[in-house]
Design a protein around this motif. Structure first.
Motif, PDB file in Angstrom:
ATOM      1  N   LYS A  92     -14.101  28.181  46.288  1.00  0.00           N
ATOM      2  CA  LYS A  92     -13.037  29.130  45.992  1.00  0.00           C
ATOM      3  C   LYS A  92     -11.698  28.447  46.157  1.00  0.00           C
ATOM      4  CE  LYS A  92     -11.641  33.894  46.979  1.00  0.00           C
ATOM      5  NZ  LYS A  92     -11.851  35.069  47.864  1.00  0.00           N
ATOM      6  N   ILE A  93     -10.861  28.550  45.135  1.00  0.00           N
ATOM      7  CA  ILE A  93      -9.510  27.997  45.172  1.00  0.00           C
ATOM      8  C   ILE A  93      -8.551  29.152  44.903  1.00  0.00           C
ATOM      9  CG2 ILE A  93      -7.896  26.369  44.141  1.00  0.00           C
ATOM     10  CD1 ILE A  93     -10.283  24.680  43.283  1.00  0.00           C
ATOM     11  N   GLY A  94      -7.735  29.464  45.891  1.00  0.00           N
ATOM     12  CA  GLY A  94      -6.904  30.661  45.759  1.00  0.00           C
ATOM     13  C   GLY A  94      -7.798  31.893  45.748  1.00  0.00           C
ATOM     14  N   ASN A  95      -7.732  32.651  44.653  1.00  0.00           N
ATOM     15  CA  ASN A  95      -8.562  33.852  44.539  1.00  0.00           C
ATOM     16  C   ASN A  95      -9.750  33.672  43.600  1.00  0.00           C
ATOM     17  OD1 ASN A  95      -6.860  35.462  46.230  1.00  0.00           O
ATOM     18  ND2 ASN A  95      -5.433  35.713  44.515  1.00  0.00           N
ATOM     19  N   ASP A  96      -9.980  32.452  43.114  1.00  0.00           N
ATOM     20  CA  ASP A  96     -10.969  32.247  42.057  1.00  0.00           C
ATOM     21  C   ASP A  96     -12.016  31.216  42.460  1.00  0.00           C
ATOM     22  OD1 ASP A  96      -9.697  33.950  39.961  1.00  0.00           O
ATOM     23  OD2 ASP A  96      -8.060  32.530  40.242  1.00  0.00           O
ATOM     24  N   GLY A 120     -17.212  31.990  53.495  1.00  0.00           N
ATOM     25  CA  GLY A 120     -15.802  31.678  53.384  1.00  0.00           C
ATOM     26  C   GLY A 120     -15.438  31.288  51.963  1.00  0.00           C
ATOM     27  N   ASP A 121     -14.878  30.089  51.783  1.00  0.00           N
ATOM     28  CA  ASP A 121     -14.465  29.643  50.455  1.00  0.00           C
ATOM     29  C   ASP A 121     -15.497  28.719  49.803  1.00  0.00           C
ATOM     30  OD1 ASP A 121     -14.153  27.420  52.035  1.00  0.00           O
ATOM     31  OD2 ASP A 121     -12.092  26.984  51.412  1.00  0.00           O
ATOM     32  N   ARG A 122     -16.735  28.757  50.305  1.00  0.00           N
ATOM     33  CA  ARG A 122     -17.825  28.000  49.703  1.00  0.00           C
ATOM     34  C   ARG A 122     -18.983  28.927  49.397  1.00  0.00           C
ATOM     35  NH1 ARG A 122     -14.521  25.478  53.582  1.00  0.00           N
ATOM     36  NH2 ARG A 122     -14.187  23.282  53.114  1.00  0.00           N
ATOM     37  N   ALA A 123     -19.754  28.565  48.410  1.00  0.00           N
ATOM     38  CA  ALA A 123     -20.946  29.337  48.070  1.00  0.00           C
ATOM     39  C   ALA A 123     -22.035  28.372  47.629  1.00  0.00           C
ATOM     40  CB  ALA A 123     -20.650  30.348  46.962  1.00  0.00           C
ATOM     41  N   THR A 168     -13.629  35.820  39.824  1.00  0.00           N
ATOM     42  CA  THR A 168     -13.407  36.406  41.142  1.00  0.00           C
ATOM     43  C   THR A 168     -14.657  36.401  42.012  1.00  0.00           C
ATOM     44  OG1 THR A 168     -13.832  38.620  40.251  1.00  0.00           O
ATOM     45  CG2 THR A 168     -11.538  37.859  40.289  1.00  0.00           C
ATOM     46  N   THR A 169     -15.818  36.054  41.459  1.00  0.00           N
ATOM     47  CA  THR A 169     -17.047  35.940  42.239  1.00  0.00           C
ATOM     48  C   THR A 169     -17.791  34.680  41.804  1.00  0.00           C
ATOM     49  OG1 THR A 169     -18.484  37.124  40.678  1.00  0.00           O
ATOM     50  CG2 THR A 169     -17.250  38.463  42.293  1.00  0.00           C
TER      51      THR A 169
END
Length: 218
Positions: free
Chosen positions: A204-208, A171-174, A39-40
């Motif tokens: 991040k894909i979906g919630n993971d 967002g969905d990148r880290a 999740t993180t």
């Protein structure tokens, strides 16, 4: 149908320092027995390094995005196509077809080429393997957990990337910063301070969260 040339469609060899690539939509599917939940970004970084320390290769594989899993499988195909019989035998065990066309091991078999056709995209009028499509294709044909376990015992594909600091989420990148890390217990040569920053990228894909690239040995 054009024959797939695995040797010309190879990915870059060696430890893949993660650089920014074009991000596309990646379906969150997996052929693994149990898809982990991260999740993180820190959770997936810690999970990968823990799995690497325990030599749990399927767990390392499960920390990757589907495209990065295809990246690792692409490297396995290249190594086998170059004549590494231990890796080729792992493909034969799980695909249940001969890997080589003949005893000279000069080319892959027609059966393997046929299985890989759904993983190909046309680039400059030549078929080239797409990593994301490769993962999707082989996940329908193979027990990937078993294959990754067997092939990693035969050939040390996975690598550690060392400590990660300053993880930043947008967002969905880290992105996280890597410290110089001794690969295979060989110290890295001294490098200027302004060149010491290397980065790891996550998606991040979906919630993971997952590692966006495979980390592979030379």
């Amino acid at each position: 149908t054009a024959s797939m040339n695995l040797r010309s469609s190879r990915i870059s060899r060696g430890l893949l320092w993660c650089t920014i690539l074009a991000w596309g939509g990646i379906p969150g599917t997996s052929a693994l027995a149990e898809e982990p939940r991260f999740t993180t970004p820190q959770q997936v970084v810690d999970a990968y390094r823990r799995a690497y320390a325990q030599r749990d290769w399927p767990a390392c594989f499960s920390c990757l995005t589907p495209a990065a899993r295809g990246e690792m499988l692409h490297e396995c195909l290249f190594v086998a196509a170059m004549g590494e019989t231990k890796v080729a035998h792992s493909f034969e065990k799980y695909l249940q077809v001969p890997f080589y066309a003949d005893a000279r091991r000069s080319d892959v078999s027609p059966q393997v080429n046929a299985l890989l056709e759904p993983a190909a995209r046309m680039v400059d009028r030549q078929p080239r393997i797409d990593d994301q499509l490769l993962y999707q294709t082989l996940s329908k044909r193979m027990d990937l957990s078993g294959f990754v376990r067997d092939v990693s015992k035969a050939w040390g594909f996975f690598a550690d990337f060392g400590p990660v600091t300053n993880l930043r989420v947008e967002g969905d990148r880290a992105t996280g910063e890597l410290q110089p890390f001794p690969q295979n217990r060989t110290p890295l040569p001294p490098i200027p301070l302004n060149e010491r920053r290397r980065f790891i990228h996550l998606q991040k894909i979906g919630n993971d969260w997952y590692l966006a690239h495979a980390w592979l040995n030379q």
